[in-house]
Structure formats: C-alpha cells, structure tokens
Design a protein around this motif. Structure first.
Motif, PDB file in Angstrom:
ATOM      1  N   ALA A 288       0.837  -1.201   0.000  1.00 18.46           N
ATOM      2  CA  ALA A 288       0.000   0.000   0.000  1.00 18.46           C
ATOM      3  C   ALA A 288       0.871   1.250   0.000  1.00 18.46           C
ATOM      4  O   ALA A 288       0.600   2.206  -0.728  1.00 18.46           O
ATOM      5  N   ARG A 289       1.936   1.242   0.797  1.00 17.81           N
ATOM      6  CA  ARG A 289       2.854   2.386   0.826  1.00 17.81           C
ATOM      7  C   ARG A 289       3.517   2.584  -0.538  1.00 17.81           C
ATOM      8  O   ARG A 289       3.665   3.709  -1.012  1.00 17.81           O
ATOM      9  N   ALA A 290       3.927   1.488  -1.160  1.00 24.35           N
ATOM     10  CA  ALA A 290       4.587   1.575  -2.469  1.00 24.35           C
ATOM     11  C   ALA A 290       3.627   2.150  -3.512  1.00 24.35           C
ATOM     12  O   ALA A 290       4.023   2.993  -4.330  1.00 24.35           O
ATOM     13  N   THR A 291       2.381   1.738  -3.471  1.00 21.57           N
ATOM     14  CA  THR A 291       1.386   2.259  -4.410  1.00 21.57           C
ATOM     15  C   THR A 291       1.154   3.749  -4.152  1.00 21.57           C
ATOM     16  O   THR A 291       1.082   4.545  -5.086  1.00 21.57           O
ATOM     17  N   MET A 292       1.056   4.108  -2.883  1.00 22.63           N
ATOM     18  CA  MET A 292       0.861   5.518  -2.546  1.00 22.63           C
ATOM     19  C   MET A 292       2.001   6.361  -3.092  1.00 22.63           C
ATOM     20  O   MET A 292       1.777   7.423  -3.664  1.00 22.63           O
ATOM     21  N   GLN A 293       3.219   5.879  -2.948  1.00 19.07           N
ATOM     22  CA  GLN A 293       4.369   6.626  -3.454  1.00 19.07           C
ATOM     23  C   GLN A 293       4.336   6.724  -4.972  1.00 19.07           C
ATOM     24  O   GLN A 293       4.618   7.769  -5.543  1.00 19.07           O
ATOM     25  N   ALA A 294       3.972   5.632  -5.630  1.00 18.24           N
ATOM     26  CA  ALA A 294       3.934   5.620  -7.094  1.00 18.24           C
ATOM     27  C   ALA A 294       2.848   6.531  -7.646  1.00 18.24           C
ATOM     28  O   ALA A 294       2.985   7.076  -8.748  1.00 18.24           O
ATOM     29  N   CYS A 295       1.765   6.714  -6.897  1.00 18.77           N
ATOM     30  CA  CYS A 295       0.611   7.455  -7.405  1.00 18.77           C
ATOM     31  C   CYS A 295       0.393   8.817  -6.756  1.00 18.77           C
ATOM     32  O   CYS A 295      -0.585   9.497  -7.069  1.00 18.77           O
ATOM     33  N   ARG A 296       1.281   9.239  -5.884  1.00 19.03           N
ATOM     34  CA  ARG A 296       1.076  10.501  -5.160  1.00 19.03           C
ATOM     35  C   ARG A 296       0.855  11.681  -6.099  1.00 19.03           C
ATOM     36  O   ARG A 296      -0.117  12.430  -5.967  1.00 19.03           O
ATOM     37  N   ALA A 297       1.711  11.863  -7.081  1.00 17.58           N
ATOM     38  CA  ALA A 297       1.578  13.007  -8.002  1.00 17.58           C
ATOM     39  C   ALA A 297       0.299  12.902  -8.827  1.00 17.58           C
ATOM     40  O   ALA A 297      -0.380  13.909  -9.060  1.00 17.58           O
TER      41      ALA A 297
ATOM     42  N   LEU B  47      -2.240   8.728 -16.364  1.00 15.86           N
ATOM     43  CA  LEU B  47      -1.386   8.358 -15.238  1.00 15.86           C
ATOM     44  C   LEU B  47       0.075   8.222 -15.646  1.00 15.86           C
ATOM     45  O   LEU B  47       0.378   7.881 -16.784  1.00 15.86           O
ATOM     46  N   THR B  48       0.950   8.465 -14.684  1.00 14.25           N
ATOM     47  CA  THR B  48       2.360   8.178 -14.912  1.00 14.25           C
ATOM     48  C   THR B  48       2.500   6.666 -15.061  1.00 14.25           C
ATOM     49  O   THR B  48       1.645   5.901 -14.595  1.00 14.25           O
ATOM     50  N   SER B  49       3.550   6.253 -15.715  1.00 18.28           N
ATOM     51  CA  SER B  49       3.722   4.813 -15.933  1.00 18.28           C
ATOM     52  C   SER B  49       3.859   4.060 -14.613  1.00 18.28           C
ATOM     53  O   SER B  49       3.345   2.948 -14.469  1.00 18.28           O
TER      54      SER B  49
END
Length: 103
Positions: A41-50, A77-79
């Motif tokens: 969940a943390r990794a997804t949050m970091q990947a999708c924050r922007a 979305l960003t890649s």
C-alpha cells in the motif's frame, strides 16, 4: 498524512482507529492486514502521489473512490502509477473479502 492512504487496503487500519470499535474487534482487524499489504500500500501511494494530487485531490476518500478516480484517468497516469494500480485493486479486493475494509 496523505489522503491516498485511505484508498488503499491500509485503509482498514485507519478505519479501525477512526471508528469506535471494541479493542477486540480492532485487534482482529489489525491481524487481517499483513505487513506485506501495508508495504505494498505504501509503495502504491508513493507511485501514485503526483497522479492523485493532480487528478483526484478533489475526491472524498473512502470506499475506494480515489482508486476508482485514478482508474478512470488511466490514460493520464504516470507509468509507475499505472503499473501499481492493478495490485492496488487486488489488495483492496482482498481487504474487502477479509472484512478489513467496507465494500
């Protein structure tokens, strides 16, 4: 704390703290959320924050609304975020199945 956390399966921990529940129910809820789920969940949050901030910051968190918003903007979305969303959906589905987060 970023609102994106509320979308992801880690939401269950936040829900458990934010809702008046018994200590027993809260304890059982925490055992359903694995350290791996928290990490993912943390990794997804970091990947999708922007992406969240630019596309979905106006969406009220909860019940998967932010995840749905990000998915509805798939072409924008960003890649990194696009790659993370299928796993985020799987984690949310797993949390719903185990009763760790509302449907």
């Amino acid at each position: 704390m970023s609102s994106i956390f509320r979308v992801l399966p880690r939401t269950a921990a936040i829900v458990a703290l934010g809702v008046s529940t018994s200590a027993f129910a809260q304890s059982q809820l925490q055992t359903q959320i694995t350290p791996q789920m928290r990490s993912e969940a943390r990794a997804t949050m970091q990947a999708c924050r922007a992406d969240y901030e630019s596309l979905c910051s106006n969406v009220a968190p909860g019940s998967g609304r932010i995840l749905a918003c990000l998915q509805s903007h798939a072409g924008q979305l960003t890649s990194a975020c696009a790659r993370a969303l299928p796993r985020a959906q799987a984690l949310r589905d797993s949390a719903v199945t185990t009763g760790a987060t509302p449907k």
